[in-house]
Design an enzyme around this catalytic site. Structure first.
Site, PDB file in Angstrom:
ATOM      1  N   ARG A   1      -4.009  11.223   4.112  1.00 49.24           N
ATOM      2  CA  ARG A   1      -2.998  11.783   3.954  1.00 49.24           C
ATOM      3  C   ARG A   1      -1.832  11.747   3.096  1.00 49.24           C
ATOM      4  O   ARG A   1      -1.197  12.924   2.674  1.00 49.24           O
ATOM      5  CB  ARG A   1      -2.035  11.795   5.598  1.00 49.24           C
ATOM      6  CG  ARG A   1      -2.880  11.847   6.699  1.00 49.24           C
ATOM      7  CD  ARG A   1      -1.879  11.241   7.799  1.00 49.24           C
ATOM      8  NE  ARG A   1      -0.651  11.905   7.624  1.00 49.24           N
ATOM      9  CZ  ARG A   1      -0.282  13.132   7.547  1.00 49.24           C
ATOM     10  NH1 ARG A   1      -1.109  14.024   7.628  1.00 49.24           N
ATOM     11  NH2 ARG A   1       0.900  13.397   7.328  1.00 49.24           N
TER      12      ARG A   1
ATOM     13  N   CYS B   1      -4.202  12.995  12.177  1.00 49.46           N
ATOM     14  CA  CYS B   1      -5.286  12.018  12.196  1.00 49.46           C
ATOM     15  C   CYS B   1      -4.936  11.069  13.439  1.00 49.46           C
ATOM     16  O   CYS B   1      -4.164  11.622  14.500  1.00 49.46           O
ATOM     17  CB  CYS B   1      -4.649  10.949  10.952  1.00 49.46           C
ATOM     18  SG  CYS B   1      -3.270  10.166  11.622  1.00 49.46           S
TER      19      CYS B   1
ATOM     20  N   ARG C   1       0.864  14.672  12.683  1.00 48.39           N
ATOM     21  CA  ARG C   1       1.280  14.540  11.264  1.00 48.39           C
ATOM     22  C   ARG C   1       1.648  15.714  10.370  1.00 48.39           C
ATOM     23  O   ARG C   1       0.955  15.950   9.458  1.00 48.39           O
ATOM     24  CB  ARG C   1       0.321  13.203  10.489  1.00 48.39           C
ATOM     25  CG  ARG C   1      -0.204  12.337  11.188  1.00 48.39           C
ATOM     26  CD  ARG C   1       0.859  11.229  11.467  1.00 48.39           C
ATOM     27  NE  ARG C   1       1.264  10.546   9.874  1.00 48.39           N
ATOM     28  CZ  ARG C   1       0.504   9.687   9.364  1.00 48.39           C
ATOM     29  NH1 ARG C   1      -0.392   9.115   9.931  1.00 48.39           N
ATOM     30  NH2 ARG C   1       0.925   9.180   8.203  1.00 48.39           N
ATOM     31  N   PRO C   2       2.395  16.704  11.132  1.00 48.09           N
ATOM     32  CA  PRO C   2       2.441  17.748  10.255  1.00 48.09           C
ATOM     33  C   PRO C   2       3.233  17.614   8.602  1.00 48.09           C
ATOM     34  O   PRO C   2       3.753  16.394   8.775  1.00 48.09           O
ATOM     35  CB  PRO C   2       3.498  18.673  10.963  1.00 48.09           C
ATOM     36  CG  PRO C   2       4.191  17.546  11.939  1.00 48.09           C
ATOM     37  CD  PRO C   2       3.201  16.527  12.203  1.00 48.09           C
ATOM     38  N   VAL C   3       3.413  18.547   7.744  1.00 48.34           N
ATOM     39  CA  VAL C   3       3.809  18.193   6.607  1.00 48.34           C
ATOM     40  C   VAL C   3       5.110  19.393   6.297  1.00 48.34           C
ATOM     41  O   VAL C   3       5.400  19.575   5.127  1.00 48.34           O
ATOM     42  CB  VAL C   3       3.103  18.231   5.451  1.00 48.34           C
ATOM     43  CG1 VAL C   3       2.107  17.019   5.447  1.00 48.34           C
ATOM     44  CG2 VAL C   3       2.085  19.593   5.343  1.00 48.34           C
ATOM     45  N   ASP C   4       5.549  19.884   7.432  1.00 45.33           N
ATOM     46  CA  ASP C   4       6.720  20.869   7.414  1.00 45.33           C
ATOM     47  C   ASP C   4       7.858  20.299   6.720  1.00 45.33           C
ATOM     48  O   ASP C   4       8.382  21.276   5.883  1.00 45.33           O
ATOM     49  CB  ASP C   4       6.958  21.553   8.841  1.00 45.33           C
ATOM     50  CG  ASP C   4       7.338  20.561   9.809  1.00 45.33           C
ATOM     51  OD1 ASP C   4       6.567  19.269   9.692  1.00 45.33           O
ATOM     52  OD2 ASP C   4       8.545  20.673  10.233  1.00 45.33           O
ATOM     53  N   LEU C   5       8.104  19.190   6.761  1.00 44.67           N
ATOM     54  CA  LEU C   5       9.523  18.909   6.165  1.00 44.67           C
ATOM     55  C   LEU C   5       9.476  18.798   4.559  1.00 44.67           C
ATOM     56  O   LEU C   5      10.231  18.974   3.886  1.00 44.67           O
ATOM     57  CB  LEU C   5       9.999  17.487   6.960  1.00 44.67           C
ATOM     58  CG  LEU C   5      10.346  17.495   8.410  1.00 44.67           C
ATOM     59  CD1 LEU C   5      10.694  16.223   8.836  1.00 44.67           C
ATOM     60  CD2 LEU C   5      11.313  18.645   8.642  1.00 44.67           C
TER      61      LEU C   5
ATOM     62  N   ILE D   1       8.101   7.002  16.886  1.00 39.76           N
ATOM     63  CA  ILE D   1       7.791   7.664  15.511  1.00 39.76           C
ATOM     64  C   ILE D   1       6.509   8.579  15.611  1.00 39.76           C
ATOM     65  O   ILE D   1       6.494   9.686  15.283  1.00 39.76           O
ATOM     66  CB  ILE D   1       7.633   6.744  14.526  1.00 39.76           C
ATOM     67  CG1 ILE D   1       8.758   5.599  14.120  1.00 39.76           C
ATOM     68  CG2 ILE D   1       7.229   7.439  13.230  1.00 39.76           C
ATOM     69  CD1 ILE D   1       9.994   6.278  13.938  1.00 39.76           C
TER      70      ILE D   1
ATOM     71  N   LYS E   1       1.007  -1.411   0.114  1.00 40.99           N
ATOM     72  CA  LYS E   1       0.059  -0.021   0.086  1.00 40.99           C
ATOM     73  C   LYS E   1       0.979   1.284   0.102  1.00 40.99           C
ATOM     74  O   LYS E   1       0.600   2.292  -0.977  1.00 40.99           O
ATOM     75  CB  LYS E   1      -0.806  -0.078   1.258  1.00 40.99           C
ATOM     76  CG  LYS E   1      -1.609   1.198   1.546  1.00 40.99           C
ATOM     77  CD  LYS E   1      -2.389   1.388   2.613  1.00 40.99           C
ATOM     78  CE  LYS E   1      -1.848   1.568   4.115  1.00 40.99           C
ATOM     79  NZ  LYS E   1      -1.615   2.942   4.438  1.00 40.99           N
ATOM     80  N   ASN E   2       1.900   1.179   0.822  1.00 38.21           N
ATOM     81  CA  ASN E   2       2.510   2.664   1.090  1.00 38.21           C
ATOM     82  C   ASN E   2       3.820   2.766   0.066  1.00 38.21           C
ATOM     83  O   ASN E   2       4.039   3.902  -0.236  1.00 38.21           O
ATOM     84  CB  ASN E   2       3.532   2.515   2.241  1.00 38.21           C
ATOM     85  CG  ASN E   2       2.535   2.791   3.538  1.00 38.21           C
ATOM     86  OD1 ASN E   2       1.183   3.157   3.333  1.00 38.21           O
ATOM     87  ND2 ASN E   2       2.825   2.445   4.770  1.00 38.21           N
TER      88      ASN E   2
ATOM     89  N   ARG F   1      -8.581  -0.062   4.533  1.00 34.88           N
ATOM     90  CA  ARG F   1      -7.673   0.831   4.067  1.00 34.88           C
ATOM     91  C   ARG F   1      -6.241  -0.011   3.464  1.00 34.88           C
ATOM     92  O   ARG F   1      -5.781   0.514   2.796  1.00 34.88           O
ATOM     93  CB  ARG F   1      -7.459   1.820   4.854  1.00 34.88           C
ATOM     94  CG  ARG F   1      -8.616   2.737   5.200  1.00 34.88           C
ATOM     95  CD  ARG F   1      -8.165   3.696   6.117  1.00 34.88           C
ATOM     96  NE  ARG F   1      -7.112   4.511   5.497  1.00 34.88           N
ATOM     97  CZ  ARG F   1      -6.644   5.915   5.601  1.00 34.88           C
ATOM     98  NH1 ARG F   1      -7.059   6.385   6.842  1.00 34.88           N
ATOM     99  NH2 ARG F   1      -5.584   6.639   5.069  1.00 34.88           N
TER     100      ARG F   1
ATOM    101  N   ASP G   1       4.708   0.532  11.982  1.00 41.83           N
ATOM    102  CA  ASP G   1       3.365  -0.072  11.509  1.00 41.83           C
ATOM    103  C   ASP G   1       3.112  -1.328  11.998  1.00 41.83           C
ATOM    104  O   ASP G   1       2.157  -1.750  11.249  1.00 41.83           O
ATOM    105  CB  ASP G   1       3.294   0.038   9.898  1.00 41.83           C
ATOM    106  CG  ASP G   1       3.336   1.597   9.533  1.00 41.83           C
ATOM    107  OD1 ASP G   1       3.538   1.726   8.183  1.00 41.83           O
ATOM    108  OD2 ASP G   1       2.922   2.303  10.426  1.00 41.83           O
TER     109      ASP G   1
END
Ligand code: EPZ
Length: 427
Positions: free
Chosen positions: A94, A118, A123-127, A335, A22-23, A405, A313
């Site tokens: 996401r 979530c 779960r920021p996306v700053d990077l 994590i 999936k990932n 999912r 995971d």
């Protein structure tokens, strides 16, 4: 909402086919945006997240044909008609943020909704954003959306090569930057890059499309930008998280299961922990054969880390096994900030777990007891199924849309090796 009912106690015997990751698929699909030629993915998993990504790409004007029951995704984004990834789709998944880098690199502009948090964390996306800014992107956050433009370089809008030094390892940010860098003018170096097999798989696909990439799978990836990428056909790598999940099934309730397509290199750190717990893993010419050496596994301590460490995971699934182990185990989740939501549900089944911040101390019990439990997130839901396989009596897991999912037909795959499991259509 559907529920899954598991009657515990049966030993498992037989083979479980492991699907494509999936990932990996969720980052390979946006790669179609980098080229105006067709990209075809084979061995794609049939999951609701893949359908959501299909919906997103289609909303941008890409064509995505699901062939062979969804195992083949024939994609083409010859002319993007829309460069806005809408909140209604992004909030459902996401990974939608992964269309930002490719759209920006190819067409010089993109508007993508911020994904929001979530269940397992902020779960920021700053990077992701810092990496694209390092490549010259002009970003503005407005009304919950990132408005991104590449700088004008006289021949149109294009990103430029840069050194990107990630302060912490981020799978998604590495993927976004890697895809964007393939079309940037000049050389990009990603330092402290994620090393996950899904990153290696993405790099292989991009190279098949004509990208110039070196170092994937190590902490430093170097990309020499090219003018354009051409089409390709690429097989999605085996899903190491589905693999690890099903390896735990015979470990928790006995028997012997062969996971078809499984490879030790995908689950190295995980197998070391299984070995320490008393679970044997044998490589066969078609996958990995798993059984436990004694009637009950031994307690082991687990700390989640970026690959090649123990995967976050698989933490919830490993906790289910350790709830039945002989002794006390300590699990440290490094994590995500809130990834022990399966613990209270496992405790309803008689598990003895003490959670303090990022640590969970598990005192193993002889036998869990079946109970009604609720899935809270994707990996937590499958850990409850695993616990149900070993529990005395019946376990009913509700809200299994979380499960769908990331796991194809879990009741069919486990049922085929002897589990007493069925899905009940919800109201
Ligand atoms: C990917 O998420 C996976 N999802 C996750 O799998 C997986 O748990 C995670 O990698 C870690 O391995 C997909 O690939 C679709 P990260 P991602 O960026 O990319 C922080 C599942 O169950 N961070 O490596 O979002 C972040 O908050 C899912 O299949 C920032 O601070 O993970 C986290 O604490 C769950 N800023 C840590 O880094 C950023 O810009 C690692 O996150 C990005 C991340």
């Amino acid at each position: 909402m559907d529920s899954i009912i598991v009657k515990g106690g049966a030993e498992l015997r037989g083979q479980i086919p492991i699907a494509g990751a999936k990932n990996a698929c969720l980052t390979l699909m946006p790669a179609t945006l980098l080229s105006d030629e067709p990209l075809t993915l084979t061995n794609a998993p049939r999951l609701s997240d893949i359908r959501t990504m299909t919906q997103l790409l289609s909303s941008l004007g890409a064509e995505v044909a699901q062939l062979q029951g969804g195992q083949v995704l024939a994609m083409s984004s010859h002319d993007l008609t829309n460069h806005t990834a809408d909140y209604d789709i992004v909030r459902k998944m996401r990974a939608s943020i992964l269309v930002l880098g490719p759209m920006l690199a190819r067409d010089g502009h993109a508007i993508v909704s911020l994904p929001g948090g979530c269940a397992i964390g902020a779960r920021p996306v700053d990077l992701h954003l810092k990496a694209l800014e390092a490549m010259g992107a002009e970003l503005e956050l407005r009304d919950g959306y990132v408005h991104a433009r590449a700088p004008h370089d006289g021949r149109g809008r294009a990103l430029r090569g840069a050194v990107v030094d990630f302060p912490l390892v981020s799978v998604g940010a590495t993927e976004n930057a890697l895809m964007a860098a393939t079309l940037a003018h000049g050389t990009t170096e990603l330092r402290n890059a994620a090393r996950e097999p899904e990153i290696v798989d993405l790099a292989r696909c991009l190279r098949a499309m004509g990208a110039q990439i070196e170092g994937e799978g190590t902490s430093t990836i170097t990309i020499q930008g090219v003018e354009r990428l051409h089409g390709a056909t690429h097989p999605v790598v085996t899903d190491r998280i589905e693999l690890g999940t099903y390896m735990l099934a015979p470990a928790i309730c006995g028997g012997e299961v062969e996971c078809l397509g499984g490879r030790i290199d995908l689950v190295g750190a995980f197998c070391e922990k299984l070995d320490a717990a008393g679970v044997s893993v044998e490589e066969t010419d078609v996958g990995l054969r798993v059984s436990r050496r004694n009637g009950r596994v031994d307690a082991v301590d687990v700390t989640t880390e970026p690959f090649p460490g123990f995967p976050t995971d698989l933490q919830a699934q490993m906790m289910a096994l350790l709830c039945t182990a002989n002794g006390v185990s300590v699990l440290e989740e490094k994590i995500f900030e809130n990834r022990f939501m399966h613990a209270p549900e496992l405790m309803r089944m008689g598990a003895k777990i003490d959670v303090h911040g990022g640590h969970a101390t598990v005192t193993g019990v002889e036998r869990l007891k079946g109970a009604r439990v609720m899935a809270t997130d994707l990996r937590a839901s499958v850990s409850l199924i695993l616990a149900g396989l070993a529990a005395e009596g019946e376990t009913v897991v509700s809200r299994v849309y979380h499960l769908d999912r990331g796991y194809e037909k879990v009741e069919e795959k486990l049922g085929a090796v002897g589990a007493q499991i069925e899905r009940v259509q919800g109201e």
